[in-house]
Design a protein around this motif. Structure first.
Motif, PDB file in Angstrom:
ATOM      1  N   GLN A 173      43.996  87.313 -23.755  1.00 53.37           N
ATOM      2  CA  GLN A 173      43.567  86.639 -23.363  1.00 53.37           C
ATOM      3  C   GLN A 173      41.454  87.346 -23.863  1.00 53.37           C
ATOM      4  OE1 GLN A 173      44.027  84.395 -21.715  1.00 53.37           O
ATOM      5  NE2 GLN A 173      45.802  84.953 -21.434  1.00 53.37           N
ATOM      6  N   GLY A 174      41.083  88.585 -23.752  1.00 53.79           N
ATOM      7  CA  GLY A 174      39.508  88.391 -24.135  1.00 53.79           C
ATOM      8  C   GLY A 174      39.979  88.523 -26.102  1.00 53.79           C
ATOM      9  N   LEU A 175      40.912  88.062 -26.614  1.00 52.45           N
ATOM     10  CA  LEU A 175      40.393  87.708 -27.957  1.00 52.45           C
ATOM     11  C   LEU A 175      39.748  85.940 -27.937  1.00 52.45           C
ATOM     12  CD1 LEU A 175      42.878  89.129 -30.561  1.00 52.45           C
ATOM     13  CD2 LEU A 175      40.169  89.333 -30.448  1.00 52.45           C
ATOM     14  N   ALA A 176      40.772  85.309 -26.589  1.00 53.53           N
ATOM     15  CA  ALA A 176      40.408  83.616 -26.991  1.00 53.53           C
ATOM     16  C   ALA A 176      38.593  83.804 -26.075  1.00 53.53           C
ATOM     17  CB  ALA A 176      41.225  83.504 -25.896  1.00 53.53           C
ATOM     18  N   ARG A 177      38.100  84.872 -25.053  1.00 52.47           N
ATOM     19  CA  ARG A 177      37.316  84.903 -24.206  1.00 52.47           C
ATOM     20  C   ARG A 177      36.410  84.866 -25.678  1.00 52.47           C
ATOM     21  NH1 ARG A 177      32.717  87.572 -24.442  1.00 52.47           N
ATOM     22  NH2 ARG A 177      31.634  87.464 -22.261  1.00 52.47           N
ATOM     23  N   ASP A 178      36.078  86.030 -26.713  1.00 51.70           N
ATOM     24  CA  ASP A 178      35.400  86.409 -26.990  1.00 51.70           C
ATOM     25  C   ASP A 178      34.769  85.513 -28.328  1.00 51.70           C
ATOM     26  OD1 ASP A 178      34.694  88.304 -26.111  1.00 51.70           O
ATOM     27  OD2 ASP A 178      36.161  89.634 -27.603  1.00 51.70           O
ATOM     28  N   LEU A 179      36.262  84.512 -28.982  1.00 52.32           N
ATOM     29  CA  LEU A 179      35.851  82.718 -29.357  1.00 52.32           C
ATOM     30  C   LEU A 179      34.883  81.966 -28.794  1.00 52.32           C
ATOM     31  CD1 LEU A 179      39.444  83.014 -31.245  1.00 52.32           C
ATOM     32  CD2 LEU A 179      37.703  83.303 -32.496  1.00 52.32           C
ATOM     33  N   PHE A 180      35.520  81.667 -27.694  1.00 53.89           N
ATOM     34  CA  PHE A 180      35.310  80.406 -27.308  1.00 53.89           C
ATOM     35  C   PHE A 180      34.052  80.971 -25.970  1.00 53.89           C
ATOM     36  CE2 PHE A 180      35.536  78.324 -22.946  1.00 53.89           C
ATOM     37  CZ  PHE A 180      34.972  76.871 -23.322  1.00 53.89           C
ATOM     38  N   TRP A 181      33.506  82.478 -26.056  1.00 55.16           N
ATOM     39  CA  TRP A 181      32.047  82.827 -25.982  1.00 55.16           C
ATOM     40  C   TRP A 181      30.914  82.497 -26.612  1.00 55.16           C
ATOM     41  CZ3 TRP A 181      29.597  82.836 -21.245  1.00 55.16           C
ATOM     42  CH2 TRP A 181      28.902  83.678 -20.790  1.00 55.16           C
ATOM     43  N   GLU A 182      31.563  83.000 -27.614  1.00 48.19           N
ATOM     44  CA  GLU A 182      30.340  82.551 -29.072  1.00 48.19           C
ATOM     45  C   GLU A 182      30.420  80.731 -29.502  1.00 48.19           C
ATOM     46  OE1 GLU A 182      32.111  84.620 -32.564  1.00 48.19           O
ATOM     47  OE2 GLU A 182      31.280  86.333 -31.596  1.00 48.19           O
ATOM     48  N   ILE A 183      31.545  80.070 -29.228  1.00 49.71           N
ATOM     49  CA  ILE A 183      31.240  79.008 -28.972  1.00 49.71           C
ATOM     50  C   ILE A 183      30.242  78.037 -28.329  1.00 49.71           C
ATOM     51  CG2 ILE A 183      32.189  76.429 -28.887  1.00 49.71           C
ATOM     52  CD1 ILE A 183      34.748  77.735 -29.892  1.00 49.71           C
ATOM     53  N   LEU A 184      31.036  78.698 -26.736  1.00 51.09           N
ATOM     54  CA  LEU A 184      29.841  78.457 -26.109  1.00 51.09           C
ATOM     55  C   LEU A 184      28.110  78.447 -26.247  1.00 51.09           C
ATOM     56  CD1 LEU A 184      31.659  79.131 -22.524  1.00 51.09           C
ATOM     57  CD2 LEU A 184      31.684  76.725 -23.425  1.00 51.09           C
ATOM     58  N   VAL A 185      27.892  79.722 -26.497  1.00 45.27           N
ATOM     59  CA  VAL A 185      26.690  79.813 -26.877  1.00 45.27           C
ATOM     60  C   VAL A 185      25.904  79.189 -27.757  1.00 45.27           C
ATOM     61  CG1 VAL A 185      25.038  81.535 -27.537  1.00 45.27           C
ATOM     62  CG2 VAL A 185      26.670  82.384 -26.564  1.00 45.27           C
ATOM     63  N   ASP A 186      27.162  78.880 -28.651  1.00 45.34           N
ATOM     64  CA  ASP A 186      25.945  78.181 -30.362  1.00 45.34           C
ATOM     65  C   ASP A 186      25.766  76.560 -28.611  1.00 45.34           C
ATOM     66  OD1 ASP A 186      25.664  80.403 -31.472  1.00 45.34           O
ATOM     67  OD2 ASP A 186      27.734  79.653 -32.559  1.00 45.34           O
ATOM     68  N   ALA A 187      27.181  75.767 -28.603  1.00 40.92           N
ATOM     69  CA  ALA A 187      26.532  74.381 -28.057  1.00 40.92           C
ATOM     70  C   ALA A 187      25.781  74.398 -26.590  1.00 40.92           C
ATOM     71  CB  ALA A 187      27.876  74.104 -27.282  1.00 40.92           C
ATOM     72  N   GLU A 188      25.393  75.621 -26.378  1.00 39.64           N
ATOM     73  CA  GLU A 188      24.903  75.827 -25.267  1.00 39.64           C
ATOM     74  C   GLU A 188      23.496  75.490 -25.699  1.00 39.64           C
ATOM     75  OE1 GLU A 188      25.173  75.193 -22.251  1.00 39.64           O
ATOM     76  OE2 GLU A 188      22.982  75.597 -21.242  1.00 39.64           O
ATOM     77  N   ARG A 189      22.371  75.939 -27.226  1.00 38.02           N
ATOM     78  CA  ARG A 189      21.588  75.272 -27.502  1.00 38.02           C
ATOM     79  C   ARG A 189      20.634  74.249 -27.612  1.00 38.02           C
ATOM     80  NH1 ARG A 189      23.339  79.700 -31.006  1.00 38.02           N
ATOM     81  NH2 ARG A 189      22.022  81.624 -30.112  1.00 38.02           N
ATOM     82  N   VAL A 190      22.075  73.031 -27.748  1.00 39.19           N
ATOM     83  CA  VAL A 190      22.304  72.048 -28.083  1.00 39.19           C
ATOM     84  C   VAL A 190      22.419  70.967 -27.437  1.00 39.19           C
ATOM     85  CG1 VAL A 190      22.959  70.191 -29.965  1.00 39.19           C
ATOM     86  CG2 VAL A 190      22.527  72.497 -30.956  1.00 39.19           C
ATOM     87  N   GLU A 191      23.172  70.747 -26.042  1.00 35.43           N
ATOM     88  CA  GLU A 191      23.307  70.418 -24.852  1.00 35.43           C
ATOM     89  C   GLU A 191      23.598  71.322 -23.768  1.00 35.43           C
ATOM     90  OE1 GLU A 191      22.424  67.508 -25.082  1.00 35.43           O
ATOM     91  OE2 GLU A 191      23.252  66.394 -26.992  1.00 35.43           O
ATOM     92  N   ARG A 192      23.060  70.884 -22.854  1.00 36.11           N
ATOM     93  CA  ARG A 192      23.285  71.284 -21.438  1.00 36.11           C
ATOM     94  C   ARG A 192      24.953  70.943 -21.303  1.00 36.11           C
ATOM     95  NH1 ARG A 192      23.672  70.727 -16.191  1.00 36.11           N
ATOM     96  NH2 ARG A 192      23.712  68.313 -16.633  1.00 36.11           N
ATOM     97  N   ILE A 193      25.858  72.729 -20.756  1.00 28.96           N
ATOM     98  CA  ILE A 193      27.119  72.309 -20.690  1.00 28.96           C
ATOM     99  C   ILE A 193      27.069  72.621 -19.262  1.00 28.96           C
ATOM    100  CG2 ILE A 193      29.042  73.924 -20.238  1.00 28.96           C
ATOM    101  CD1 ILE A 193      27.948  74.876 -23.178  1.00 28.96           C
TER     102      ILE A 193
END
Length: 246
Positions: A173-193
């Motif tokens: 779950q920790g690895l999945a969180r880290d993978l997903f968190w990096e995606i969220l950070v990049d996505a938030e720069r473009v569009e609002r989550i």
């Protein structure tokens, strides 16, 4: 299946399809049923499976439950090795404070996880660089036992066994969180989550650029991070007027 002239639902918890889950209709609405993968992947045994089945109102004979657990593990010998390596590494790190103990993971795609007991906690450092901490972790000898077990102090103020179930679950779950968190950070720069649901990210965008944003988001979600070279990542998604669960 009929019994006493009444129809009863039968849930095949051992073979729930390629996605290991299915929906059933209940008096309170739809319920998501997972098969034994969820109960057994992190080192759970007959008790874990029985508990999971009970959540769906399913009771199975003890011998049938044990057969399911035995057959599941026999078909996945790598899981047994993985659980044992994590548990053994934690014990060695607690026995030798200050000495890092490495465990290779992910078939070479994620590198390694490192256990280290410092003056406050046992740290499990993930390939991403983030560490999960087990405070005041120590070796504990149960009455009548011949080998020690690992325990740690829970935030609630009591000690709990630190075994393969906890370690494998927290690592995954920790690895999945880290993978997903990096995606969220990049996505938030473009569009609002606007929302997140487990491993899903939901964006609200104007219709004229929805298809473009979906393609861009899926492309980003399939990019392997530098700390997990070779890790196979997949993603899918859809454009819709409202959010819904497949």
């Amino acid at each position: 299946m009929k019994s006493s002239n009444a129809k009863r639902r039968v849930y095949d918890l051992a073979n729930a399809g390629p996605r290991n889950r299915f929906l059933v209709r209940t008096k309170n609405g739809a319920a998501l049923v997972h098969n034994c993968q969820l109960a057994l992947t992190y080192g759970g045994g007959a008790m874990a499976f029985t508990s999971m089945a009970a959540n769906y109102g399913v009771q199975l004979p003890d011998d049938q439950v044990q057969d399911i657990v035995t057959n599941w593990r026999a078909a996945r010998p790598a899981f047994e090795r993985w659980w044992s390596m994590l548990e053994y590494a934690a014990l060695i790190a607690l026995d030798q404070p200050g000495k890092p103990v490495d465990v290779p993971i992910g078939r070479g795609h994620c590198g390694k996880v490192t256990f280290l007991r410092d003056d406050r906690a046992l740290r499990m450092q993930l390939p991403s660089g983030r560490a999960i901490s087990y405070h005041d972790a120590k070796l504990h000898m149960e009455p009548g036992a011949t080998v020690p077990v690992a325990v740690y102090l829970k935030p609630e103020g009591y000690y709990e066994r630190l075994d393969r179930k906890t370690l494998s679950n927290n690592l995954t779950q920790g690895l999945a969180r880290d993978l997903f968190w990096e995606i969220l950070v990049d996505a938030e720069r473009v569009e609002r989550i606007v929302h997140r649901v487990y491993d899903e990210v939901i964006l609200e965008v104007p219709k004229e650029r929805a298809a473009q944003r979906l393609d861009e988001l899926l492309a980003r979600m399939r990019i392997t991070p530098a700390w997990a070279p070779g890790l196979p990542l997949g993603a899918d998604g859809a454009v819709s007027d409202r959010w819904g669960k497949d």
